[in-house]
Design a protein around this motif. Structure first.
Motif, PDB file in Angstrom:
ATOM      1  N   GLU A  66       0.824  -1.205   0.000  1.00  0.00           N
ATOM      2  CA  GLU A  66       0.000   0.000   0.000  1.00  0.00           C
ATOM      3  C   GLU A  66       0.865   1.265   0.000  1.00  0.00           C
ATOM      4  O   GLU A  66       0.622   2.202  -0.775  1.00  0.00           O
ATOM      5  CB  GLU A  66      -0.908  -0.007   1.224  1.00  0.00           C
ATOM      6  CG  GLU A  66      -1.854   1.180   1.327  1.00  0.00           C
ATOM      7  CD  GLU A  66      -2.696   1.087   2.594  1.00  0.00           C
ATOM      8  OE1 GLU A  66      -3.931   1.012   2.451  1.00  0.00           O
ATOM      9  OE2 GLU A  66      -2.113   1.066   3.705  1.00  0.00           O
ATOM     10  N   ALA A  67       1.883   1.304   0.848  1.00  0.00           N
ATOM     11  CA  ALA A  67       2.753   2.476   0.923  1.00  0.00           C
ATOM     12  C   ALA A  67       3.516   2.680  -0.375  1.00  0.00           C
ATOM     13  O   ALA A  67       3.656   3.809  -0.871  1.00  0.00           O
ATOM     14  CB  ALA A  67       3.726   2.331   2.093  1.00  0.00           C
ATOM     15  N   GLN A  68       4.013   1.591  -0.960  1.00  0.00           N
ATOM     16  CA  GLN A  68       4.816   1.723  -2.172  1.00  0.00           C
ATOM     17  C   GLN A  68       3.970   2.020  -3.406  1.00  0.00           C
ATOM     18  O   GLN A  68       4.446   2.651  -4.360  1.00  0.00           O
ATOM     19  CB  GLN A  68       5.650   0.461  -2.381  1.00  0.00           C
ATOM     20  CG  GLN A  68       6.667   0.226  -1.290  1.00  0.00           C
ATOM     21  CD  GLN A  68       7.784  -0.703  -1.715  1.00  0.00           C
ATOM     22  OE1 GLN A  68       8.268  -0.641  -2.831  1.00  0.00           O
ATOM     23  NE2 GLN A  68       8.189  -1.586  -0.804  1.00  0.00           N
ATOM     24  N   ALA A  69       2.725   1.547  -3.405  1.00  0.00           N
ATOM     25  CA  ALA A  69       1.858   1.805  -4.558  1.00  0.00           C
ATOM     26  C   ALA A  69       1.607   3.291  -4.742  1.00  0.00           C
ATOM     27  O   ALA A  69       1.313   3.750  -5.862  1.00  0.00           O
ATOM     28  CB  ALA A  69       0.540   1.057  -4.402  1.00  0.00           C
ATOM     29  N   ALA A  70       1.705   4.051  -3.661  1.00  0.00           N
ATOM     30  CA  ALA A  70       1.460   5.496  -3.723  1.00  0.00           C
ATOM     31  C   ALA A  70       2.723   6.290  -4.007  1.00  0.00           C
ATOM     32  O   ALA A  70       2.680   7.524  -4.083  1.00  0.00           O
ATOM     33  CB  ALA A  70       0.843   5.959  -2.402  1.00  0.00           C
ATOM     34  N   ASP A  71       3.874   5.605  -4.165  1.00  0.00           N
ATOM     35  CA  ASP A  71       5.155   6.282  -4.333  1.00  0.00           C
ATOM     36  C   ASP A  71       5.731   5.957  -5.710  1.00  0.00           C
ATOM     37  O   ASP A  71       6.146   4.817  -5.958  1.00  0.00           O
ATOM     38  CB  ASP A  71       6.116   5.829  -3.235  1.00  0.00           C
ATOM     39  CG  ASP A  71       7.483   6.477  -3.336  1.00  0.00           C
ATOM     40  OD1 ASP A  71       7.690   7.325  -4.247  1.00  0.00           O
ATOM     41  OD2 ASP A  71       8.367   6.128  -2.532  1.00  0.00           O
ATOM     42  N   PRO A  72       5.800   6.911  -6.631  1.00  0.00           N
ATOM     43  CA  PRO A  72       6.317   6.629  -7.979  1.00  0.00           C
ATOM     44  C   PRO A  72       7.796   6.268  -7.996  1.00  0.00           C
ATOM     45  O   PRO A  72       8.287   5.757  -9.014  1.00  0.00           O
ATOM     46  CB  PRO A  72       6.051   7.932  -8.739  1.00  0.00           C
ATOM     47  CG  PRO A  72       5.978   8.995  -7.684  1.00  0.00           C
ATOM     48  CD  PRO A  72       5.379   8.326  -6.479  1.00  0.00           C
ATOM     49  N   ASP A  73       8.509   6.517  -6.902  1.00  0.00           N
ATOM     50  CA  ASP A  73       9.932   6.187  -6.839  1.00  0.00           C
ATOM     51  C   ASP A  73      10.201   4.915  -6.040  1.00  0.00           C
ATOM     52  O   ASP A  73      11.361   4.613  -5.731  1.00  0.00           O
ATOM     53  CB  ASP A  73      10.704   7.350  -6.214  1.00  0.00           C
ATOM     54  CG  ASP A  73      10.635   8.617  -7.055  1.00  0.00           C
ATOM     55  OD1 ASP A  73      10.662   8.497  -8.296  1.00  0.00           O
ATOM     56  OD2 ASP A  73      10.525   9.704  -6.468  1.00  0.00           O
ATOM     57  N   SER A  74       9.170   4.165  -5.702  1.00  0.00           N
ATOM     58  CA  SER A  74       9.335   2.969  -4.868  1.00  0.00           C
ATOM     59  C   SER A  74       9.890   1.795  -5.666  1.00  0.00           C
ATOM     60  O   SER A  74       9.899   1.788  -6.904  1.00  0.00           O
ATOM     61  CB  SER A  74       7.993   2.575  -4.257  1.00  0.00           C
ATOM     62  OG  SER A  74       7.102   2.116  -5.268  1.00  0.00           O
ATOM     63  N   THR A  75      10.331   0.782  -4.932  1.00  0.00           N
ATOM     64  CA  THR A  75      10.789  -0.449  -5.573  1.00  0.00           C
ATOM     65  C   THR A  75       9.643  -1.111  -6.331  1.00  0.00           C
ATOM     66  O   THR A  75       9.837  -1.646  -7.434  1.00  0.00           O
ATOM     67  CB  THR A  75      11.354  -1.409  -4.517  1.00  0.00           C
ATOM     68  OG1 THR A  75      12.387  -0.748  -3.773  1.00  0.00           O
ATOM     69  CG2 THR A  75      11.939  -2.661  -5.162  1.00  0.00           C
ATOM     70  N   LEU A  76       8.452  -1.094  -5.767  1.00  0.00           N
ATOM     71  CA  LEU A  76       7.294  -1.668  -6.447  1.00  0.00           C
ATOM     72  C   LEU A  76       7.035  -0.950  -7.773  1.00  0.00           C
ATOM     73  O   LEU A  76       6.782  -1.602  -8.797  1.00  0.00           O
ATOM     74  CB  LEU A  76       6.064  -1.578  -5.549  1.00  0.00           C
ATOM     75  CG  LEU A  76       4.739  -2.054  -6.152  1.00  0.00           C
ATOM     76  CD1 LEU A  76       4.826  -3.511  -6.583  1.00  0.00           C
ATOM     77  CD2 LEU A  76       3.598  -1.852  -5.154  1.00  0.00           C
ATOM     78  N   ALA A  77       7.103   0.363  -7.775  1.00  0.00           N
ATOM     79  CA  ALA A  77       6.905   1.117  -9.019  1.00  0.00           C
ATOM     80  C   ALA A  77       7.971   0.747 -10.047  1.00  0.00           C
ATOM     81  O   ALA A  77       7.677   0.637 -11.252  1.00  0.00           O
ATOM     82  CB  ALA A  77       6.933   2.614  -8.729  1.00  0.00           C
ATOM     83  N   PHE A  78       9.207   0.541  -9.582  1.00  0.00           N
ATOM     84  CA  PHE A  78      10.280   0.130 -10.484  1.00  0.00           C
ATOM     85  C   PHE A  78       9.962  -1.222 -11.123  1.00  0.00           C
ATOM     86  O   PHE A  78      10.108  -1.405 -12.341  1.00  0.00           O
ATOM     87  CB  PHE A  78      11.608   0.070  -9.728  1.00  0.00           C
ATOM     88  CG  PHE A  78      12.677  -0.699 -10.445  1.00  0.00           C
ATOM     89  CD1 PHE A  78      13.328  -0.144 -11.532  1.00  0.00           C
ATOM     90  CD2 PHE A  78      13.015  -1.982 -10.044  1.00  0.00           C
ATOM     91  CE1 PHE A  78      14.311  -0.871 -12.216  1.00  0.00           C
ATOM     92  CE2 PHE A  78      13.985  -2.709 -10.709  1.00  0.00           C
ATOM     93  CZ  PHE A  78      14.641  -2.154 -11.794  1.00  0.00           C
ATOM     94  N   TYR A  79       9.532  -2.186 -10.313  1.00  0.00           N
ATOM     95  CA  TYR A  79       9.214  -3.509 -10.857  1.00  0.00           C
ATOM     96  C   TYR A  79       8.074  -3.428 -11.866  1.00  0.00           C
ATOM     97  O   TYR A  79       8.114  -4.071 -12.927  1.00  0.00           O
ATOM     98  CB  TYR A  79       8.858  -4.478  -9.731  1.00  0.00           C
ATOM     99  CG  TYR A  79      10.026  -5.285  -9.224  1.00  0.00           C
ATOM    100  CD1 TYR A  79      10.184  -6.614  -9.574  1.00  0.00           C
ATOM    101  CD2 TYR A  79      10.979  -4.717  -8.381  1.00  0.00           C
ATOM    102  CE1 TYR A  79      11.255  -7.368  -9.107  1.00  0.00           C
ATOM    103  CE2 TYR A  79      12.055  -5.449  -7.907  1.00  0.00           C
ATOM    104  CZ  TYR A  79      12.188  -6.773  -8.275  1.00  0.00           C
ATOM    105  OH  TYR A  79      13.256  -7.499  -7.821  1.00  0.00           O
ATOM    106  N   ARG A  80       7.052  -2.664 -11.552  1.00  0.00           N
ATOM    107  CA  ARG A  80       5.938  -2.528 -12.490  1.00  0.00           C
ATOM    108  C   ARG A  80       6.405  -1.911 -13.803  1.00  0.00           C
ATOM    109  O   ARG A  80       6.010  -2.366 -14.889  1.00  0.00           O
ATOM    110  CB  ARG A  80       4.829  -1.681 -11.858  1.00  0.00           C
ATOM    111  CG  ARG A  80       4.056  -2.418 -10.771  1.00  0.00           C
ATOM    112  CD  ARG A  80       3.015  -1.524 -10.099  1.00  0.00           C
ATOM    113  NE  ARG A  80       2.128  -2.293  -9.229  1.00  0.00           N
ATOM    114  CZ  ARG A  80       1.266  -1.747  -8.389  1.00  0.00           C
ATOM    115  NH1 ARG A  80       1.155  -0.433  -8.311  1.00  0.00           N
ATOM    116  NH2 ARG A  80       0.490  -2.519  -7.637  1.00  0.00           N
ATOM    117  N   SER A  81       7.251  -0.907 -13.721  1.00  0.00           N
ATOM    118  CA  SER A  81       7.769  -0.283 -14.941  1.00  0.00           C
ATOM    119  C   SER A  81       8.645  -1.243 -15.734  1.00  0.00           C
ATOM    120  O   SER A  81       8.565  -1.309 -16.969  1.00  0.00           O
ATOM    121  CB  SER A  81       8.574   0.976 -14.588  1.00  0.00           C
ATOM    122  OG  SER A  81       7.764   1.961 -13.983  1.00  0.00           O
ATOM    123  N   ALA A  82       9.491  -1.997 -15.021  1.00  0.00           N
ATOM    124  CA  ALA A  82      10.391  -2.933 -15.698  1.00  0.00           C
ATOM    125  C   ALA A  82       9.604  -4.041 -16.398  1.00  0.00           C
ATOM    126  O   ALA A  82       9.910  -4.416 -17.541  1.00  0.00           O
ATOM    127  CB  ALA A  82      11.378  -3.525 -14.695  1.00  0.00           C
TER     128      ALA A  82
END
Length: 541
Positions: free
Chosen positions: A452-468
Motif C-alpha cells: 500500500e505504501a509503495q503503490a502510492a510512491d512513484p519512486d518505490s521499488t514496487l513502481a520500479f518492478y511494475r515499470s520494468a
C-alpha cells in the motif's frame, strides 16, 4: 561474442512459458484469509489482481497438499488433497479458475523425491517386515555386514547429520532431507505409476505446469556406495539451504545420491503425459546440478521445458561473473534448443538484496541485477516480496521453524519466508485480519515497505518492478534469443546487446556513460551517466 540457440525450430518458439515472468508464492507467507497467521489459498486468490497489475504472467505455488508441515509442505502425506490449513480442493479450483480469468498461468509444486513419514505408503512400510513390497517403495537397507549397527553408507542429510534413520527391527531408511521425509525408491515401477496419476489429477484440474522439487535426486546410484571425498573436502549434500552454501559456487565432486542418468527416464515419461493436454503444459526443474551442461540435460526436447539457472543466483556482484553466467548458460542451452531460465531469489536462499550487501547499496544492486535478468532471453522467476525490496530477516531463535535449524543449529531459511506486508503501520501489515504477528514475526519497521505504501510512491521499488515488467513486454518475445557480450570499457561494466536493447550494468564505483540510443529504463536516476550499482536499458532503432 554472439550466442543463440540455433537448434530450435521457429514454430516451436511461441509457448507461453518461453518468455514468461513467473512469481513464486510461498503459500504460508503470501496472504491469510482467516486470521490464523498462516497464508492460505483463499488469501492468495484475493490477491491475484495484484499479481496481474504487477505484470507477471504466471504464479508458482509452493506445496499446499496434506502434510504434517515438518518442512512446511515439502513433506507430503497426500498429493491429491489440500491441507486444511490452506483450504480445500474447491479453494484450489477457485484459485486456478480466477487466475485464468485474469490471464495468469498456475504452476504447482510437485515433491517426488520423498514423502512425509505420515504418507499411507510409509506407514504401511513401517508396519511391514523386511523385504516386503511395502518397504520396496522406499530405500530400506540393513547395516553393512562388516559394520554391524552402522548406517548403510556415509551419506549426509541436506539438513545436517546422517541421511539414515534406524528402525527398532534394525533396518535403516534413507532420507536426504529430514528424518520425517523418507526417500522413495524410483527404481520401483510402482513409484513412477503413482506419480503419473498425481500429474493427471492436477492436470485434469487445470494447472498449467509443475515445479519439480529436487528434480536431480530421484534416482540414486545403484548399490548406494559411500560418497568419496578428496583431500581437504568434507562430506556434503550439495544443496544450498543457507547463506554459506548459497553464496558459494559448487565444485565438481563425487555425488552418488544426485543427478544419476536414469532420472531422465522419469521426465521423458512425464513429458508424454503433459503432451496429452492442451495449453502448452510445462515442467521446471529444481536441479542443483554441478555444471551448466548437466542442467541442460533436464531440458532436452523430450524432457522438461525449463530448469532453474542457479548460476545466476549464485553469482556475486561482478560484471565478469554476470557475463560468465550469461555466456555459459546460453552456450549450454544451445545444443538442446532450450530457453534459459533466470532467478535471483527463492524460499531456500538468502534474499538477493541482502546478499548484495543490504541497505541502500544492496537494494540498488538488487534492482540492477533484476533489470539485467529481465532483459535476457527466456523466462524469469521472481520471489514474493522482492518487488517490495524486502531483505532477509534475522528471525529470533525462539521463532525459527526451519528443520535445518533444529538439526544443525545453523540459521536456516526462515529469514526469507517472513510473511509479505500489504498495508498498515504495524504487524501483520494486512497479511491477515487481526493484530497478531503471523507464523513468523514481521519486523516492526516494515511500514514503509508495504504494498500500500509503495503503490502510492512513484519512486518505490514496487513502481520500479511494475515499470520494468511493462517495458519488458515491449521486446521480450520479439528481440530474439541472441545475446552479444560487448566491451563495456571497464572490467566493472557489463554491456550486453539483445536485438534493439542494450543492457548496461555498472558494478563499479564511478559513473559511466551510456551508449547511444534512447533510454528505455534505468534502476537509478541518470543525469551525467549511469551511477554505480545500477543498470539501464537503452534502445536503438
Amino acid at each position: 561474442m554472439a550466442l543463440n540457440d540455433q537448434n530450435a525450430a521457429p514454430e516451436s518458439r511461441s509457448e507461453w512459458w518461453r518468455h514468461a515472468v513467473t512469481y513464486q508464492v510461498y503459500v504460508r507467507s503470501f496472504a491469510d484469509s482467516d486470521g490464523d497467521g498462516v497464508g492460505d489459498l483463499p488469501g492468495i486468490t484475493s490477491r491475484l489482481p495484484y499479481l496481474r497489475d504487477l505484470g507477471v504472467d504466471a504464479l508458482w505455488l509452493t506445496p499446499f497438499y496434506t502434510s504434517p508441515q515438518h518442512d512446511h509442505g515439502y513433506d507430503v502425506a497426500d498429493y491429491c488433497d489440500v491441507d486444511p490449513r490452506f483450504g480445500t480442493l474447491a479453494d484450489a479450483d477457485t484459485l486456478v479458475a480466477t487466475a485464468h480469468d485474469l490471464g495468469l498461468k498456475v504452476i504447482v509444486d510437485l515433491v517426488p523425491n520423498h514423502t512425509s513419514d505420515e504418507h499411507v505408503w510409509f506407514q504401511a512400510a513401517l508396519a511391514a517386515e523386511k523385504g516386503s513390497p511395502e518397504r520396496a517403495r522406499y530405500i530400506f537397507r540393513d547395516s553393512p555386514a562388516d559394520r554391524p549397527g552402522e548406517p548403510p553408507n556415509n551419506w549426509l542429510s541436506v539438513f545436517g547429520g546422517p541421511a539414515w534413520t534406524q528402525l527398532p527391527d534394525g533396518q535403516w531408511y534413507l532420507h536426504l532431507f529430514d528424518s520425517s521425509q523418507p526417500d522413495l525408491d524410483w527404481r520401483n515401477p510402482e513409484v513412477g505409476d503413482m506419480f503419473v496419476d498425481v500429474l493427471r489429477f492436477w492436470l485434469d484440474r487445470g494447472v498449467d505446469g509443475f515445479r519439480i522439487d529436487v528434480a536431480h535426486g530421484l534416482v540414486k546410484e545403484e548399490g548406494l556406495r559411500d560418497q568419496e571425498v578428496g583431500e581437504g573436502e568434507e562430506l556434503g549434500s550439495g544443496a544450498p539451504i543457507n547463506e554459506e552454501h548459497s553464496m558459494v559456487e559448487r565444485t565438481l565432486r563425487d555425488e552418488p545420491m544426485w543427478d544419476q542418468p536414469e532420472v531422465h527416464d522419469v521426465y521423458r515419461r512425464w513429458h508424454t503425459v503433459l503432451e496429452e493436454y492442451d495449453g502448452d503444459r510445462m515442467m521446471v526443474a529444481e536441479a542443483w546440478t554441478q555444471t551448466p551442461e548437466s542442467m541442460a540435460r533436464f531440458v532436452r526436447p523430450d524432457e522438461m521445458q525449463q530448469s532453474f539457472n542457479f548460476a545466476w543466483l549464485l553469482a556475486p556482484w561482478s560484471a565478469k561473473a554476470f557475463a560468465d553466467v550469461v555466456t555459459g548458460t546460453l552456450d549450454a542451452m544451445a545444443p538442446v534448443g532450450a530457453s534459459p531460465t533466470w532467478v535471483l531469489s527463492n524460499h531456500d536462499v538468502v534474499r538477493h538484496t541482502t546478499r548484495y550487501g543490504g541497505g541502500p547499496v544492496g537494494l540498488a544492486r538488487a534492482k540492477a541485477a533484476t533489470l539485467a535478468m529481465l532483459a535476457l532471453p527466456g523466462s524469469s522467476y521472481l520471489y514474493e516480496g522482492e518487488e517490495l525490496g524486502l531483505e532477509q530477516v534475522d528471525v529470533e531463535p525462539a521463532f525459527r521453524q526451519d528443520p535445518s535449524w533444529f538439526r544443525t543449529g545453523e540459521v536456516g531459511r526462515d529469514g526469507c519466508r517472513v510473511p509479505v506486508p500489504w498495508s498498515g503501520d504495524a504487524p501483520p501489515y494486512g497479511f491477515g485480519p487481526g493484530s497478531e504477528q503471523p507464523w513468523l514475526p514481521q519486523p516492526l519497521d516494515w511500514a514503509p515497505l508495504t504494498m500500500e505504501a509503495q503503490a502510492a510512491d512513484p519512486d518505490s521499488t514496487l513502481a520500479f518492478y511494475r515499470s520494468a515488467l511493462a517495458a519488458r513486454r515491449t521486446f521480450a518475445t520479439t528481440a530474439g534469443d541472441e545475446v552479444e557480450v560487448l566491451d563495456g570499457g571497464s572490467e566493472d561494466v557489463l554491456l550486453l546487446r539483445r536485438g534493439p536493447v542494450t543492457v548496461v550494468v555498472n558494478c563499479g564505483e564511478q559513473t559511466v556513460p551510456l551508449p547511444d540510443g534512447e533510454l528505455l529504463l534505468a534502476s537509478a536516476p541518470v543525469v551525467d551517466g549511469l551511477p554505480p550499482d545500477s543498470a539501464a536499458w537503452v534502445t536503438t532503432a
